[in-house]
Design a protein around this motif. Structure first.
Motif, mmCIF file in Angstrom:
data_model
loop_
_atom_site.group_PDB
_atom_site.id
_atom_site.type_symbol
_atom_site.label_atom_id
_atom_site.label_comp_id
_atom_site.label_asym_id
_atom_site.label_seq_id
_atom_site.Cartn_x
_atom_site.Cartn_y
_atom_site.Cartn_z
ATOM 1 N N PRO A 52 0.831 -1.212 0.000
ATOM 2 C CA PRO A 52 0.000 0.000 0.000
ATOM 3 C C PRO A 52 0.863 1.259 0.000
ATOM 4 O O PRO A 52 1.991 1.251 0.497
ATOM 5 C CB PRO A 52 -0.798 -0.120 1.303
ATOM 6 C CG PRO A 52 0.049 -0.967 2.194
ATOM 7 C CD PRO A 52 0.748 -1.935 1.277
ATOM 8 N N ALA A 83 0.675 5.740 0.413
ATOM 9 C CA ALA A 83 -0.017 7.007 0.656
ATOM 10 C C ALA A 83 0.884 8.107 0.118
ATOM 11 O O ALA A 83 1.934 8.395 0.702
ATOM 12 C CB ALA A 83 -0.293 7.213 2.144
ATOM 13 N N ALA A 95 1.639 12.951 1.504
ATOM 14 C CA ALA A 95 1.265 12.923 2.922
ATOM 15 C C ALA A 95 1.526 14.279 3.582
ATOM 16 O O ALA A 95 2.596 14.856 3.430
ATOM 17 C CB ALA A 95 2.047 11.838 3.651
ATOM 18 N N LYS A 137 -0.569 -0.330 12.020
ATOM 19 C CA LYS A 137 -1.309 0.521 11.098
ATOM 20 C C LYS A 137 -0.639 1.892 10.986
ATOM 21 O O LYS A 137 -0.166 2.446 11.985
ATOM 22 C CB LYS A 137 -2.756 0.721 11.558
ATOM 23 C CG LYS A 137 -3.620 -0.531 11.497
ATOM 24 C CD LYS A 137 -3.932 -0.912 10.052
ATOM 25 C CE LYS A 137 -4.872 -2.116 10.001
ATOM 26 N NZ LYS A 137 -5.131 -2.549 8.597
ATOM 27 N N HIS A 174 -1.498 5.706 9.884
ATOM 28 C CA HIS A 174 -2.587 6.631 9.590
ATOM 29 C C HIS A 174 -1.997 7.842 8.863
ATOM 30 O O HIS A 174 -1.104 8.508 9.388
ATOM 31 C CB HIS A 174 -3.282 7.089 10.871
ATOM 32 C CG HIS A 174 -3.705 5.955 11.762
ATOM 33 N ND1 HIS A 174 -4.688 5.068 11.413
ATOM 34 C CD2 HIS A 174 -3.254 5.564 12.980
ATOM 35 C CE1 HIS A 174 -4.847 4.166 12.384
ATOM 36 N NE2 HIS A 174 -3.977 4.444 13.345
ATOM 37 N N THR A 222 -2.769 11.409 6.564
ATOM 38 C CA THR A 222 -3.607 12.438 5.954
ATOM 39 C C THR A 222 -2.877 12.909 4.706
ATOM 40 O O THR A 222 -1.704 13.292 4.774
ATOM 41 C CB THR A 222 -3.824 13.626 6.906
ATOM 42 O OG1 THR A 222 -4.464 13.154 8.102
ATOM 43 C CG2 THR A 222 -4.699 14.694 6.256
ATOM 44 N N ARG A 223 -3.555 12.829 3.572
ATOM 45 C CA ARG A 223 -2.910 13.191 2.315
ATOM 46 C C ARG A 223 -3.683 14.307 1.620
ATOM 47 O O ARG A 223 -4.907 14.422 1.769
ATOM 48 C CB ARG A 223 -2.757 11.975 1.391
ATOM 49 C CG ARG A 223 -4.022 11.250 1.057
ATOM 50 C CD ARG A 223 -3.740 9.943 0.308
ATOM 51 N NE ARG A 223 -3.022 10.179 -0.921
ATOM 52 C CZ ARG A 223 -3.623 10.354 -2.105
ATOM 53 N NH1 ARG A 223 -4.939 10.313 -2.200
ATOM 54 N NH2 ARG A 223 -2.900 10.560 -3.176
ATOM 55 N N GLN A 260 -7.573 13.820 2.538
ATOM 56 C CA GLN A 260 -8.083 12.455 2.606
ATOM 57 C C GLN A 260 -7.314 11.708 3.685
ATOM 58 O O GLN A 260 -6.088 11.771 3.736
ATOM 59 C CB GLN A 260 -7.889 11.765 1.260
ATOM 60 C CG GLN A 260 -8.402 10.331 1.213
ATOM 61 C CD GLN A 260 -8.060 9.641 -0.108
ATOM 62 O OE1 GLN A 260 -6.890 9.539 -0.464
ATOM 63 N NE2 GLN A 260 -9.063 9.190 -0.822
ATOM 64 N N LYS A 261 -8.032 11.010 4.562
ATOM 65 C CA LYS A 261 -7.398 10.232 5.619
ATOM 66 C C LYS A 261 -7.528 8.749 5.287
ATOM 67 O O LYS A 261 -8.623 8.251 5.034
ATOM 68 C CB LYS A 261 -8.046 10.529 6.970
ATOM 69 C CG LYS A 261 -7.834 11.960 7.440
ATOM 70 C CD LYS A 261 -8.363 12.194 8.843
ATOM 71 C CE LYS A 261 -8.061 13.616 9.317
ATOM 72 N NZ LYS A 261 -8.527 13.851 10.698
ATOM 73 N N ILE A 262 -6.386 8.046 5.301
ATOM 74 C CA ILE A 262 -6.383 6.622 4.978
ATOM 75 C C ILE A 262 -5.527 5.869 5.983
ATOM 76 O O ILE A 262 -4.641 6.442 6.616
ATOM 77 C CB ILE A 262 -5.887 6.351 3.541
ATOM 78 C CG1 ILE A 262 -4.451 6.863 3.356
ATOM 79 C CG2 ILE A 262 -6.808 6.984 2.512
ATOM 80 C CD1 ILE A 262 -3.861 6.522 1.999
ATOM 81 N N ASP A 263 -5.796 4.581 6.117
ATOM 82 C CA ASP A 263 -5.014 3.690 6.972
ATOM 83 C C ASP A 263 -4.320 2.650 6.087
ATOM 84 O O ASP A 263 -4.935 2.087 5.173
ATOM 85 C CB ASP A 263 -5.907 2.975 7.988
ATOM 86 C CG ASP A 263 -6.508 3.931 9.001
ATOM 87 O OD1 ASP A 263 -5.973 5.046 9.155
ATOM 88 O OD2 ASP A 263 -7.520 3.565 9.626
ATOM 89 N N LEU A 264 -3.049 2.401 6.399
ATOM 90 C CA LEU A 264 -2.265 1.436 5.634
ATOM 91 C C LEU A 264 -1.758 0.337 6.543
ATOM 92 O O LEU A 264 -1.387 0.590 7.690
ATOM 93 C CB LEU A 264 -1.054 2.122 4.978
ATOM 94 C CG LEU A 264 -1.272 3.405 4.171
ATOM 95 C CD1 LEU A 264 0.066 3.938 3.696
ATOM 96 C CD2 LEU A 264 -2.184 3.148 2.990
#
Length: 252
Positions: A142, A144, A147, A156, A158, A160-161, A168-172
């Motif tokens: 994954p 991101a 960032a 994980k 976390h 914010t991009r 957009q906030k995503i978890d990898l």
């Protein structure tokens, strides 16, 4: 957690760029070279993760000529624990292209097994914005990109991009690739004591050919040109004259 941070030696951002007489490339002779600004941000973020006790080891990696060790020493002075220098005489701005660097990082990662790769989103010489994405693709991991905030909670990441129109906030899951945007942090200046300590930190040298990879460029630069000189503006005496000029140029 072990963190790989990729750093690149580029023309200093404040240097006035000159084009070679034969227009084959930018002239790199007798000009100041520095760490790519986005790589500085990536390095700072990796060191901050170490200071938060999230990362146990930060490994700085660069690909380039002997002189690129200066860039590694800067990363070590910022707080990286050790460096890996993949030595090649290929030009960093034209011949050494994103796919080749991504392959190198993947090969080193297979040996070192880092949990996270942090890269600058792009370099200021090529402006390709490709290495991080290609690395993630090669690893099937994954990513991101862009960032502006990174935090780690267990296994994980976390992020914010920055995207068009907002955040957009995503978890990898780990291992993961993160590319640093301008607003992720403000890199620190290396202090004199840390610069002295960096001289004693280990840098492993690896010849590019020893990795068994093809670093052959896939894109050929046919010509490099100076940007066109901007024409001088004109002064007008009234709003009517402004409208008239805009009509003449087809704007209105």
């Amino acid at each position: 957690m072990k963190v790989f941070v990729a750093v690149k030696r580029t023309l200093d951002y404040a240097v006035k760029v000159r084009v070679k007489a034969d227009k084959s490339a930018v002239d790199l002779a007798n000009v100041k070279m520095s760490m790519n600004p986005f790589c500085e941000i990536a390095c700072e973020e990796a060191v901050r993760l170490k200071e938060k006790k999230v990362a146990k080891e930060v490994i700085a990696v660069t690909v380039g000529p002997k002189a690129a060790q200066e860039t590694l020493r800067t990363a070590l002075a910022m707080g990286a624990d050790r460096g890996i220098h993949v030595v090649t005489d290929m030009r960093h701005d034209t011949e050494l292209q994103p796919l080749a660097v991504a392959k190198v990082l993947q090969a080193l990662g297979a040996k070192e097994s880092p949990d996270m790769y942090i890269l600058g989103k792009q370099s200021i010489d090529g402006d390709n914005n490709q290495t991080g994405q290609m690395l993630a693709g090669l690893m099937d991991a994954p990513i991101a990109a862009f960032a502006s905030e990174v935090s780690v909670d267990g296994d994980k990441v976390h992020v914010t991009r920055e995207i068009d129109g907002g955040l957009q906030k995503i978890d990898l899951g780990l291992p993961a690739v993160v590319t640093a945007d301008l607003r992720l942090n403000e890199p620190r200046y290396a202090t004199l004591p840390n610069i002295m300590k960096a001289k004693k930190k280990k840098i492993e040298e690896i010849k590019a050919e020893d990795l068994g990879l093809s670093l052959e460029p896939h894109v050929q630069y046919t010509s490099v040109e100076d940007p066109p000189v901007r024409q001088a503006g004109i002064k007008v005496e009234s709003v009517d004259e402004v409208i008239s000029k805009l009509k003449e140029t087809g704007v209105l």
